[in-house]
Design a protein around this motif. Structure first.
Motif, PDB file in Angstrom:
ATOM      1  N   ASP A 123       5.730  -4.054  -2.937  1.00 21.70           N
ATOM      2  CA  ASP A 123       6.794  -3.325  -2.243  1.00 21.70           C
ATOM      3  C   ASP A 123       6.454  -3.350  -0.753  1.00 21.70           C
ATOM      4  O   ASP A 123       5.688  -2.519  -0.263  1.00 21.70           O
ATOM      5  N   TRP A 124       7.022  -4.315  -0.045  1.00 16.36           N
ATOM      6  CA  TRP A 124       6.619  -4.538   1.350  1.00 16.36           C
ATOM      7  C   TRP A 124       7.032  -3.385   2.253  1.00 16.36           C
ATOM      8  O   TRP A 124       6.321  -3.044   3.201  1.00 16.36           O
ATOM      9  N   VAL A 125       8.198  -2.758   1.975  1.00 19.77           N
ATOM     10  CA  VAL A 125       8.640  -1.634   2.804  1.00 19.77           C
ATOM     11  C   VAL A 125       7.671  -0.466   2.660  1.00 19.77           C
ATOM     12  O   VAL A 125       7.247   0.147   3.639  1.00 19.77           O
ATOM     13  N   LYS A 126       7.276  -0.182   1.417  1.00 17.96           N
ATOM     14  CA  LYS A 126       6.340   0.916   1.181  1.00 17.96           C
ATOM     15  C   LYS A 126       4.968   0.576   1.770  1.00 17.96           C
ATOM     16  O   LYS A 126       4.279   1.449   2.320  1.00 17.96           O
ATOM     17  N   THR A 127       4.592  -0.704   1.675  1.00 19.26           N
ATOM     18  CA  THR A 127       3.328  -1.138   2.256  1.00 19.26           C
ATOM     19  C   THR A 127       3.282  -0.809   3.741  1.00 19.26           C
ATOM     20  O   THR A 127       2.278  -0.302   4.253  1.00 19.26           O
ATOM     21  N   LEU A 128       4.408  -1.073   4.413  1.00 21.18           N
ATOM     22  CA  LEU A 128       4.465  -0.813   5.855  1.00 21.18           C
ATOM     23  C   LEU A 128       4.519   0.695   6.126  1.00 21.18           C
ATOM     24  O   LEU A 128       3.837   1.195   7.027  1.00 21.18           O
ATOM     25  N   ASP A 129       5.326   1.428   5.324  1.00 28.37           N
ATOM     26  CA  ASP A 129       5.423   2.881   5.506  1.00 28.37           C
ATOM     27  C   ASP A 129       4.064   3.556   5.304  1.00 28.37           C
ATOM     28  O   ASP A 129       3.719   4.503   6.013  1.00 28.37           O
TER      29      ASP A 129
END
Lengths: 247, 152
Positions: A123-129
């Protein structure tokens, strides 16, 4: 030739004849005399460009599979045989090339990152968040901060699936306004006609989703289709149903 | 150990197993690379090089999409950028970082040119590739307009 063999051959011939006539009686796709299928009319989408992402070999493989092994289980289901294989085993890179063995392997790189069931299974968005990775916003400045805009766009959907909520925040964390506006999406309410066929063909959201951003699978529908319909919502009846004389 | 049924070796089961294994070995194994890996083979094969393979996952851990797709001018299309080594050594496209300062320099040919020879330009694992049949035509599309000629 004894009688039961004869019966077998006769029944085979009969079955073939019946199948043939059944197929010819109900043509589902009107092919041209030369066997090609008419190109989709796209006058309603003037900015549409033909997608040539589909590898020709895949199509051929499907046709062979349909002819050779008609009764095999799940003959049209393509399942990956492994995930996060190292570069030398992934089938795309050449193990004969020495540098292939130096390239980074995905499996150790993805350890500890929030998982999903599709795409890179990260989950790239969660990784960044969660600040698990710190990708740069400027190529030479590790401390540059993105220009984030927090604005959700709700798009009502005709079908019974939940309405789409487009979140600008997650997108502007990664992208710049000019990546999408105005070439892909006109920044104006009601100006963008979007449908799933166009997305699957690689237009609109499909420019990224289905290629590099999370893919379009049954498991990812609700990532976009996330706003439930109102309680009194009913699916609109189709014209043939309204005019149905036997209803 | 041989498969046994009521004390008797089932040769039929053995033969079936052997056939299944043979089919698995002979059948072409599809590539199992990461989602978003891009093969770029506009010119490489013709020039006697392996096609270049770009890993989106590796680069997005280090850079946001904006760096390449807004600042460096990469189009959102596999093979749509017409990248050549001449442009790269002039600091365009990959050469904006792969210059020996931000990332390793272009003398490391095989790091990018690592694809299986003959692989066409495409995005690996794209939804378009995984579809069993091409997307369906929308209902009630206007019929009379002339169809656009397919691009080659």
């Amino acid at each position: 030739m004894n009688w039961h063999k004869k019966t077998l051959y006769m029944s085979c011939a009969l079955a073939l004849f019946l199948a043939g006539s059944a197929c010819s009686a109900q043509p589902q796709v009107t092919a041209r005399p030369d066997g090609s299928i008419p190109v989709m009319d796209l006058s309603y989408a003037p900015d549409y460009k033909a997608v040539d992402e589909m590898a020709q070999s895949d199509v051929q493989v499907i046709h062979i599979a349909q002819v050779d092994d008609i009764n095999s289980f799940n003959r049209n289901l393509k399942k990956p045989k492994g995930v996060h294989l190292p570069p030398a085993e992934d089938g795309l890179r050449d193990p004969q090339n020495e540098a292939t063995h130096i390239l980074a392997a995905p499996k150790p790189a993805f350890e500890g990152l929030p998982p999903t069931e599709f795409g890179n299974r990260v989950d790239w968005v969660k990784t960044l968040d969660d600040k698990k990775v710190r990708p740069r916003w400027e190529k030479e400045d590790p401390d540059a901060e993105p220009f984030v805009m927090d604005l959700d766009i709700v798009r009502p959907v005709k079908a019974s699936v939940p309405d789409v909520v487009f979140p600008h925040r997650q997108h502007t964390e990664w992208l710049f306004c000019s990546n999408c506006h105005p070439a892909i999406f006109i920044p104006q309410k009601g100006a963008n006609q979007i449908n799933m066929s166009a997305i699957l063909l690689g237009q609109k959201c499909g420019v990224c989703h289905g290629k590099v951003a999370f893919p379009i699978t049954t498991k990812s529908c609700r990532k976009c289709h996330s706003k439930p319909k109102a309680d009194d919502w009913k699916p609109p009846l189709s014209e043939v149903t309204l005019k149905n004389p036997w209803k | 150990m041989l498969p046994k049924m009521k004390g008797r070796i089932t040769w039929r089961a053995l033969a079936l197993g052997a056939a299944a294994w043979a089919a698995m070995l002979i059948a072409p194994v599809p590539a199992q690379a990461e989602y978003g890996d891009v093969v770029i083979n506009n010119y490489a094969d013709a020039a006697g090089m392996r096609p270049a393979v770009f890993s989106h996952w590796f680069h997005r851990v280090r850079f946001r999409c904006k760096v390449c797709h807004a600042d460096l001018g990469f189009q959102f299309k596999a093979g749509g950028n017409k990248i050549t080594m001449a442009k790269i050594i002039d600091g365009k496209f990959c050469g904006a970082c792969h210059n020996g300062e931000i990332a390793w320099s272009v003398e490391n040919c095989g790091m990018c040119h690592s694809g299986v020879p003959g692989t066409p330009t495409h995005i690996h694992g794209s939804t378009a590739q995984t579809l069993v049949a091409p997307p369906h035509q929308p209902l009630l599309a206007p019929a009379a307009a002339p169809a656009p000629a397919p691009k080659k």
